[in-house]
Design a protein around this motif. Sequence first.
Motif, PDB file in Angstrom:
ATOM      1  N   ILE A  51      46.767  48.036  26.764  1.00 51.78           N
ATOM      2  CA  ILE A  51      48.458  48.062  27.449  1.00 51.78           C
ATOM      3  C   ILE A  51      48.717  47.760  28.529  1.00 51.78           C
ATOM      4  CG2 ILE A  51      50.922  48.414  27.444  1.00 51.78           C
ATOM      5  CD1 ILE A  51      50.936  48.693  24.504  1.00 51.78           C
ATOM      6  N   LEU A  52      47.618  49.195  29.141  1.00 48.39           N
ATOM      7  CA  LEU A  52      47.698  49.681  30.700  1.00 48.39           C
ATOM      8  C   LEU A  52      46.672  48.810  31.192  1.00 48.39           C
ATOM      9  CD1 LEU A  52      47.798  53.488  30.836  1.00 48.39           C
ATOM     10  CD2 LEU A  52      49.516  51.998  30.290  1.00 48.39           C
ATOM     11  N   GLN A  53      45.751  48.283  31.109  1.00 53.60           N
ATOM     12  CA  GLN A  53      45.332  47.816  31.699  1.00 53.60           C
ATOM     13  C   GLN A  53      45.806  45.533  32.153  1.00 53.60           C
ATOM     14  OE1 GLN A  53      42.244  48.365  32.918  1.00 53.60           O
ATOM     15  NE2 GLN A  53      41.400  50.028  32.315  1.00 53.60           N
ATOM     16  N   PHE A  54      46.299  45.451  31.060  1.00 53.32           N
ATOM     17  CA  PHE A  54      46.829  44.368  30.627  1.00 53.32           C
ATOM     18  C   PHE A  54      48.453  44.560  31.795  1.00 53.32           C
ATOM     19  CE2 PHE A  54      50.411  41.318  28.960  1.00 53.32           C
ATOM     20  CZ  PHE A  54      49.871  40.202  29.387  1.00 53.32           C
ATOM     21  N   ILE A  55      48.902  44.879  31.779  1.00 55.51           N
ATOM     22  CA  ILE A  55      49.796  45.630  33.176  1.00 55.51           C
ATOM     23  C   ILE A  55      49.290  45.186  34.693  1.00 55.51           C
ATOM     24  CG2 ILE A  55      51.318  46.955  34.352  1.00 55.51           C
ATOM     25  CD1 ILE A  55      52.624  47.893  31.359  1.00 55.51           C
ATOM     26  N   VAL A  56      48.369  46.433  34.212  1.00 52.19           N
ATOM     27  CA  VAL A  56      47.527  45.905  35.648  1.00 52.19           C
ATOM     28  C   VAL A  56      47.024  44.651  36.365  1.00 52.19           C
ATOM     29  CG1 VAL A  56      45.558  46.906  37.243  1.00 52.19           C
ATOM     30  CG2 VAL A  56      47.165  47.990  35.648  1.00 52.19           C
ATOM     31  N   ARG A  57      46.055  44.472  35.230  1.00 53.84           N
ATOM     32  CA  ARG A  57      45.617  42.785  35.321  1.00 53.84           C
ATOM     33  C   ARG A  57      47.239  41.191  35.337  1.00 53.84           C
ATOM     34  NH1 ARG A  57      42.662  43.618  30.895  1.00 53.84           N
ATOM     35  NH2 ARG A  57      44.065  43.031  29.537  1.00 53.84           N
ATOM     36  N   SER A  58      48.579  42.031  35.023  1.00 55.01           N
ATOM     37  CA  SER A  58      49.076  41.092  35.297  1.00 55.01           C
ATOM     38  C   SER A  58      50.018  40.953  36.335  1.00 55.01           C
ATOM     39  CB  SER A  58      49.808  41.035  33.605  1.00 55.01           C
ATOM     40  OG  SER A  58      49.800  41.033  32.985  1.00 55.01           O
ATOM     41  N   ALA A  59      49.601  42.058  37.344  1.00 54.69           N
ATOM     42  CA  ALA A  59      50.658  42.000  38.745  1.00 54.69           C
ATOM     43  C   ALA A  59      49.683  41.839  39.681  1.00 54.69           C
ATOM     44  CB  ALA A  59      50.639  44.146  38.368  1.00 54.69           C
ATOM     45  N   GLU A  60      48.365  41.168  39.221  1.00 53.22           N
ATOM     46  CA  GLU A  60      47.399  40.991  40.107  1.00 53.22           C
ATOM     47  C   GLU A  60      46.932  41.288  41.704  1.00 53.22           C
ATOM     48  OE1 GLU A  60      48.874  36.941  40.819  1.00 53.22           O
ATOM     49  OE2 GLU A  60      48.752  36.155  38.462  1.00 53.22           O
ATOM     50  N   LEU A  61      46.925  42.639  41.576  1.00 50.77           N
ATOM     51  CA  LEU A  61      46.865  43.905  42.391  1.00 50.77           C
ATOM     52  C   LEU A  61      45.643  43.667  44.066  1.00 50.77           C
ATOM     53  CD1 LEU A  61      47.534  46.876  40.453  1.00 50.77           C
ATOM     54  CD2 LEU A  61      49.072  45.504  41.794  1.00 50.77           C
ATOM     55  N   SER A  62      45.814  43.872  44.817  1.00 47.62           N
ATOM     56  CA  SER A  62      44.986  43.799  45.566  1.00 47.62           C
ATOM     57  C   SER A  62      45.720  45.223  46.826  1.00 47.62           C
ATOM     58  CB  SER A  62      44.975  42.460  46.920  1.00 47.62           C
ATOM     59  OG  SER A  62      46.279  42.666  47.315  1.00 47.62           O
ATOM     60  N   ARG A  63      43.973  44.790  47.087  1.00 47.01           N
ATOM     61  CA  ARG A  63      44.436  46.536  48.845  1.00 47.01           C
ATOM     62  C   ARG A  63      45.457  46.119  49.665  1.00 47.01           C
ATOM     63  NH1 ARG A  63      42.825  50.594  46.336  1.00 47.01           N
ATOM     64  NH2 ARG A  63      41.348  50.542  45.901  1.00 47.01           N
ATOM     65  N   ASN A  64      46.473  44.535  49.470  1.00 49.91           N
ATOM     66  CA  ASN A  64      47.381  44.480  50.357  1.00 49.91           C
ATOM     67  C   ASN A  64      49.082  44.560  50.221  1.00 49.91           C
ATOM     68  OD1 ASN A  64      45.830  43.452  52.158  1.00 49.91           O
ATOM     69  ND2 ASN A  64      46.013  41.243  52.257  1.00 49.91           N
ATOM     70  N   ASP A  65      48.318  45.133  48.626  1.00 47.03           N
ATOM     71  CA  ASP A  65      49.588  45.327  47.208  1.00 47.03           C
ATOM     72  C   ASP A  65      50.258  47.107  47.964  1.00 47.03           C
ATOM     73  OD1 ASP A  65      49.848  43.173  46.903  1.00 47.03           O
ATOM     74  OD2 ASP A  65      48.813  43.364  45.057  1.00 47.03           O
ATOM     75  N   ILE A  66      51.440  47.293  47.771  1.00 50.62           N
ATOM     76  CA  ILE A  66      52.646  47.812  48.248  1.00 50.62           C
ATOM     77  C   ILE A  66      53.805  48.104  46.615  1.00 50.62           C
ATOM     78  CG2 ILE A  66      53.479  49.783  49.436  1.00 50.62           C
ATOM     79  CD1 ILE A  66      51.547  49.298  51.062  1.00 50.62           C
ATOM     80  N   ILE A  67      52.173  48.730  46.231  1.00 49.67           N
ATOM     81  CA  ILE A  67      53.502  49.283  44.814  1.00 49.67           C
ATOM     82  C   ILE A  67      54.749  50.233  44.938  1.00 49.67           C
ATOM     83  CG2 ILE A  67      53.323  49.606  42.288  1.00 49.67           C
ATOM     84  CD1 ILE A  67      51.934  47.487  43.572  1.00 49.67           C
ATOM     85  N   LEU A  68      55.356  50.131  44.373  1.00 48.07           N
ATOM     86  CA  LEU A  68      56.746  50.696  43.479  1.00 48.07           C
ATOM     87  C   LEU A  68      56.761  51.085  42.280  1.00 48.07           C
ATOM     88  CD1 LEU A  68      59.262  52.507  43.925  1.00 48.07           C
ATOM     89  CD2 LEU A  68      60.407  50.513  44.047  1.00 48.07           C
ATOM     90  N   GLU A  69      55.972  52.187  41.932  1.00 45.37           N
ATOM     91  CA  GLU A  69      56.093  52.539  39.762  1.00 45.37           C
ATOM     92  C   GLU A  69      57.025  53.101  39.895  1.00 45.37           C
ATOM     93  OE1 GLU A  69      53.335  54.636  37.064  1.00 45.37           O
ATOM     94  OE2 GLU A  69      52.679  54.732  39.046  1.00 45.37           O
ATOM     95  N   ILE A  70      57.632  52.518  39.253  1.00 44.82           N
ATOM     96  CA  ILE A  70      59.541  53.078  38.106  1.00 44.82           C
ATOM     97  C   ILE A  70      59.136  54.028  37.814  1.00 44.82           C
ATOM     98  CG2 ILE A  70      61.883  53.352  38.239  1.00 44.82           C
ATOM     99  CD1 ILE A  70      61.945  51.030  39.726  1.00 44.82           C
ATOM    100  N   GLY A  71      59.059  55.620  37.254  1.00 44.34           N
ATOM    101  CA  GLY A  71      58.451  56.133  36.001  1.00 44.34           C
ATOM    102  C   GLY A  71      57.958  55.929  36.206  1.00 44.34           C
ATOM    103  N   ALA A  72      56.869  57.041  36.314  1.00 40.25           N
ATOM    104  CA  ALA A  72      54.790  57.287  36.632  1.00 40.25           C
ATOM    105  C   ALA A  72      54.974  57.780  35.590  1.00 40.25           C
ATOM    106  CB  ALA A  72      54.698  58.223  38.275  1.00 40.25           C
ATOM    107  N   GLY A  73      55.624  59.279  34.904  1.00 37.28           N
ATOM    108  CA  GLY A  73      55.330  59.561  33.753  1.00 37.28           C
ATOM    109  C   GLY A  73      54.732  60.939  34.309  1.00 37.28           C
ATOM    110  N   THR A  74      53.155  60.972  33.904  1.00 34.52           N
ATOM    111  CA  THR A  74      51.884  61.671  33.718  1.00 34.52           C
ATOM    112  C   THR A  74      51.118  61.204  34.831  1.00 34.52           C
ATOM    113  OG1 THR A  74      50.881  60.992  31.565  1.00 34.52           O
ATOM    114  CG2 THR A  74      52.581  62.644  31.636  1.00 34.52           C
ATOM    115  N   GLY A  75      50.847  59.560  35.159  1.00 32.17           N
ATOM    116  CA  GLY A  75      49.848  59.219  35.593  1.00 32.17           C
ATOM    117  C   GLY A  75      49.162  58.473  35.302  1.00 32.17           C
ATOM    118  N   SER A  76      49.162  58.450  33.680  1.00 34.09           N
ATOM    119  CA  SER A  76      47.797  57.428  34.109  1.00 34.09           C
ATOM    120  C   SER A  76      47.935  56.222  33.682  1.00 34.09           C
ATOM    121  CB  SER A  76      48.142  57.225  31.659  1.00 34.09           C
ATOM    122  OG  SER A  76      48.387  58.368  31.386  1.00 34.09           O
ATOM    123  N   LEU A  77      49.090  55.240  34.007  1.00 33.28           N
ATOM    124  CA  LEU A  77      49.294  54.003  34.519  1.00 33.28           C
ATOM    125  C   LEU A  77      48.920  54.292  36.104  1.00 33.28           C
ATOM    126  CD1 LEU A  77      49.680  51.285  34.341  1.00 33.28           C
ATOM    127  CD2 LEU A  77      52.348  51.380  34.529  1.00 33.28           C
TER     128      LEU A  77
END
Length: 282
Positions: free
Chosen positions: A1-27
């Motif tokens: 699921i974590l990898q699916f979320i990352v792929r869905s976000a289509e991330l690049s080095r130009n992206d600034i991410i606000l992660e809400i509820g980071a928990g223990t940091g796995s994602l």
Amino acid sequence: ILQFIVRSAELSRNDIILEIGAGTGSLTRLIAEKAGHVFAVEMDRKLFEILGETLKDCNNVTSLNKDILKSKHHIHPEIVECVSNYVNTATTTEGDLCIKVISNLPYYISTPVIIDLLQEALPIKLMILTLQLDITNRMVAHPGTKDYGQLSIMTKLFSDVKVLKKLPPDVFWPAPLVDSAIVKMTVNQNKYSDRIRNYQSFQDVIKAIYISRRKTLLNSLLSLCLKGGIEKDAQGLREDLQPILRKVGINPGSRGEELDLEELIELSNEISDYVCSQKDSV
């Protein structure tokens, strides 16, 4: 699921991410591998300490031990300031910076956080959210259905939503009692901005309609105008409001939950003009 979320976000080095509820940091670690910078927000002190250990070798993560909400209607200003300052001072050699939100939102704050983020000054372009299924149903609901309401309207006003994946309870630990879903929100905060003459009036109309869903539209607007300080009695207001409703093709006896976004915008514009004309005449 974590990898699916990352792929869905289509991330690049130009992206600034606000992660809400980071928990223990796995994602968070997976996001940091692909994004330019991550602002990881976690309000629980014990989880925040673990988060710090998990991310101690990540030099592109800023961890914030704060509640995402300052109040029900406002994202915490310190979080907004941190992200804004980074965006305003960062340099990139390849294209513009892009703010994205990734979160597994708890049920009790899902609606206010989504609405507040959509209205926030941060120029968010994309949100990948894991939500309880009934929240996602409300986001994509159509007029006249039981799920249609303020969240449906505000979501459509500022974004396009796609349900990417439905999740059964057993994919989480501890397992919740309900199904969940991952949604992709492509945000366009100016989607309808040229159509709404007075955004505060639009908000007031939406609130008046949904604070009491079973009222007729005429009675909801009557309550709004009486609270707005228009110096007319109820009968006089009724006589003014009925032709306004008919002008935009709406039956005064209908309920606000039956109106689609286009009708709500047209109605709010007319109500805004009416309220202004009444106050100017005093």
